[in-house]
Design a protein around this motif. Structure first.
Motif, PDB file in Angstrom:
ATOM      1  N   ALA A 147       0.319  -1.111   0.293  1.00  0.00           N
ATOM      2  CA  ALA A 147      -0.060  -0.285   0.107  1.00  0.00           C
ATOM      3  C   ALA A 147       1.062   0.962  -0.056  1.00  0.00           C
ATOM      4  CB  ALA A 147      -0.917   0.259   1.658  1.00  0.00           C
ATOM      5  N   ARG A 148       2.149   1.504   0.646  1.00  0.00           N
ATOM      6  CA  ARG A 148       3.020   2.507   0.936  1.00  0.00           C
ATOM      7  C   ARG A 148       3.442   2.613  -0.338  1.00  0.00           C
ATOM      8  NH1 ARG A 148       2.259   0.192   5.505  1.00  0.00           N
ATOM      9  NH2 ARG A 148       3.281  -1.294   5.308  1.00  0.00           N
ATOM     10  N   LYS A 157      -3.011  -5.618  -4.116  1.00  0.00           N
ATOM     11  CA  LYS A 157      -3.294  -7.208  -3.555  1.00  0.00           C
ATOM     12  C   LYS A 157      -4.674  -7.162  -3.434  1.00  0.00           C
ATOM     13  CE  LYS A 157      -0.476  -6.585   0.101  1.00  0.00           C
ATOM     14  NZ  LYS A 157       0.152  -6.315   1.370  1.00  0.00           N
ATOM     15  N   LEU A 201       6.604 -13.522   2.163  1.00  0.00           N
ATOM     16  CA  LEU A 201       6.814 -11.800   3.012  1.00  0.00           C
ATOM     17  C   LEU A 201       7.858 -12.915   4.175  1.00  0.00           C
ATOM     18  CD1 LEU A 201       5.344  -9.188   3.717  1.00  0.00           C
ATOM     19  CD2 LEU A 201       4.501 -11.486   3.249  1.00  0.00           C
ATOM     20  N   TYR A 252       6.522 -11.530   7.414  1.00  0.00           N
ATOM     21  CA  TYR A 252       5.710 -12.420   8.189  1.00  0.00           C
ATOM     22  C   TYR A 252       4.318 -12.532   7.697  1.00  0.00           C
ATOM     23  CZ  TYR A 252       5.164  -7.318   7.343  1.00  0.00           C
ATOM     24  OH  TYR A 252       5.475  -6.024   6.235  1.00  0.00           O
ATOM     25  N   ASP A 257       8.190   0.974  -3.578  1.00  0.00           N
ATOM     26  CA  ASP A 257       7.713   0.167  -2.730  1.00  0.00           C
ATOM     27  C   ASP A 257       8.504   0.645  -1.375  1.00  0.00           C
ATOM     28  OD1 ASP A 257       6.123  -0.514  -0.465  1.00  0.00           O
ATOM     29  OD2 ASP A 257       6.273  -3.495  -1.303  1.00  0.00           O
ATOM     30  N   ASP A 258       8.306   0.672  -0.418  1.00  0.00           N
ATOM     31  CA  ASP A 258       8.759   1.167   1.065  1.00  0.00           C
ATOM     32  C   ASP A 258       9.549   0.994   1.744  1.00  0.00           C
ATOM     33  OD1 ASP A 258       7.135  -0.023   2.037  1.00  0.00           O
ATOM     34  OD2 ASP A 258       6.784   1.071   4.162  1.00  0.00           O
ATOM     35  N   ALA A 268      12.679  -6.294   2.354  1.00  0.00           N
ATOM     36  CA  ALA A 268      13.156  -7.197   3.281  1.00  0.00           C
ATOM     37  C   ALA A 268      13.173  -8.581   3.082  1.00  0.00           C
ATOM     38  CB  ALA A 268      11.662  -7.283   4.590  1.00  0.00           C
ATOM     39  N   THR A 269      12.664  -8.892   2.942  1.00  0.00           N
ATOM     40  CA  THR A 269      12.833 -10.455   1.694  1.00  0.00           C
ATOM     41  C   THR A 269      12.666 -10.913   0.353  1.00  0.00           C
ATOM     42  OG1 THR A 269      10.745 -11.195   1.581  1.00  0.00           O
ATOM     43  CG2 THR A 269      11.726 -11.213   4.032  1.00  0.00           C
ATOM     44  N   GLY A 270      12.251  -9.466   0.058  1.00  0.00           N
ATOM     45  CA  GLY A 270      12.296  -9.598  -1.884  1.00  0.00           C
ATOM     46  C   GLY A 270      10.910 -10.108  -2.001  1.00  0.00           C
ATOM     47  N   THR A 276       8.165  -9.406  -1.846  1.00  0.00           N
ATOM     48  CA  THR A 276       6.889  -8.444  -2.259  1.00  0.00           C
ATOM     49  C   THR A 276       7.578  -7.700  -3.578  1.00  0.00           C
ATOM     50  OG1 THR A 276       6.189  -8.431   0.281  1.00  0.00           O
ATOM     51  CG2 THR A 276       5.203  -6.282  -1.482  1.00  0.00           C
TER      52      THR A 276
HETATM   53  O1  LIG Z   1      11.146  -7.368   0.844  1.00  0.00           O
HETATM   54  P1  LIG Z   1       9.563  -8.272   1.236  1.00  0.00           P
HETATM   55  O2  LIG Z   1       9.821  -9.236   2.313  1.00  0.00           O
HETATM   56  O3  LIG Z   1       9.003  -8.506   0.473  1.00  0.00           O
HETATM   57  O4  LIG Z   1       8.688  -7.181   2.737  1.00  0.00           O
HETATM   58  C1  LIG Z   1       8.360  -5.760   1.863  1.00  0.00           C
HETATM   59  C2  LIG Z   1       7.097  -5.512   1.517  1.00  0.00           C
HETATM   60  O5  LIG Z   1       6.593  -5.368   3.741  1.00  0.00           O
HETATM   61  C3  LIG Z   1       5.810  -4.167   3.702  1.00  0.00           C
HETATM   62  O6  LIG Z   1       4.500  -4.477   3.045  1.00  0.00           O
HETATM   63  P2  LIG Z   1       3.219  -5.429   3.718  1.00  0.00           P
HETATM   64  O7  LIG Z   1       2.941  -6.858   3.331  1.00  0.00           O
HETATM   65  O8  LIG Z   1       3.298  -5.624   5.412  1.00  0.00           O
HETATM   66  O9  LIG Z   1       2.082  -4.506   3.382  1.00  0.00           O
HETATM   67  P3  LIG Z   1       0.934  -3.138   3.232  1.00  0.00           P
HETATM   68  O10 LIG Z   1       1.860  -2.824   2.509  1.00  0.00           O
HETATM   69  O11 LIG Z   1      -0.576  -3.928   2.463  1.00  0.00           O
HETATM   70  O12 LIG Z   1       0.883  -2.933   4.592  1.00  0.00           O
HETATM   71  C4  LIG Z   1       6.373  -3.616   2.933  1.00  0.00           C
HETATM   72  O13 LIG Z   1       5.813  -2.434   2.824  1.00  0.00           O
HETATM   73  C5  LIG Z   1       6.415  -4.139   1.453  1.00  0.00           C
HETATM   74  O14 LIG Z   1       5.764  -4.376   0.538  1.00  0.00           O
END
Ligand SMILES: O=P(O)(O)OC[C@H]1O[C@H](OP(=O)(O)OP(=O)(O)O)[C@H](O)[C@@H]1O
Ligand SMILES: Nc1ncnc2[nH]cnc12
Length: 188
Positions: free
Chosen positions: A74-75, A96, A111, A113, A136-137, A140-142, A144
């Motif tokens: 979303a961000r 999503k 991802l 979590y 994206d913002d 982390a694991t990549g 997404t």
């Molecule tokens: O590198 P990764 O491990 O894939 O994680 C990164 C993603 O995790 C967070 O989103 P989240 O899935 O929490 O969703 P949101 O933006 O709807 O809060 C963040 O905004 C990235 O999109």
């Protein structure tokens, strides 16, 4: 010497201001959304005028030549809109699952979590041959961003870059995105 307010910032200047904003304003939250995760909440960075401007300018500085900016739910939507305005191109929301009417391209991922599915329309806009810059913002694991880049590729776009505000290096996302140029404005 005074710098005129409308002076075009250099990439180094934008990166420096973005890093200062991110390091000063990020809200770190332990055990969110699941135990053991240290969540980086960039909400205060985006809510700060100079901070938001700095991250948009920093991301736009590496997206030159893109024909469409793809912002990840979303961000990434907030960032993608700002970056597209800076670059003078359009923006595509990578959603999503379940938000877009069919037909769609879908890609599932995991991802730090959990797991999810991202989607883009498969009939319009026509992305074939277009240079896409994916935003994206957080990296982390990549999972997404890899899913988002795969969706765009499946739609015929050329992913010319991937960029985030904050990269959490220990989670190894950059290695999973090794087929794309990856930029982060700040790494922890
Ligand atoms: O590198 P990764 O491990 O894939 O994680 C990164 C993603 O995790 C967070 O989103 P989240 O899935 O929490 O969703 P949101 O933006 O709807 O809060 C963040 O905004 C990235 O999109
Ligand atoms: N630790 C974290 N902080 C913010 N967003 C994330 N996405 C995946 N892991 C994250």
């Amino acid at each position: 010497m005074d710098v005129p307010e409308d002076a075009i910032p250099t990439r180094a200047d934008a990166f420096e201001r973005a890093e200062a904003a991110v390091s000063g304003l990020t809200r770190w939250c332990d055990d969110f959304p699941t135990p053991g995760v240290r969540f980086a909440d960039l909400t205060p960075v985006f809510a700060d005028g100079p901070g938001f401007r700095a991250v948009i300018e920093g991301l736009a500085a590496v997206g030159a030549g893109a024909e469409i900016v793809a912002g990840v739910d979303a961000r990434g939507f907030l960032l993608g809109g700002g970056v597209a305005m800076e670059l003078g191109c359009g923006v595509l929301a990578v959603r999503k699952a379940g938000k877009l009417p069919p037909p769609v391209h879908s890609q599932s991922y995991s991802l730090e979590y959990g797991a999810g599915t991202l989607e883009i329309p498969s009939d319009a806009p026509d992305l074939r041959g277009r240079r896409a810059f994916v935003i994206d913002d957080v990296l982390a694991t990549g999972g997404t961003l890899l899913a988002a880049a795969e969706l765009l590729t499946r739609a015929g776009a050329e992913v010319v870059g991937v960029a985030v505000v904050l990269e959490i290096e220990e989670l190894g996302g950059r290695a999973r995105l090794d087929q794309y140029p990856v930029t982060s404005l700040m790494r922890v």
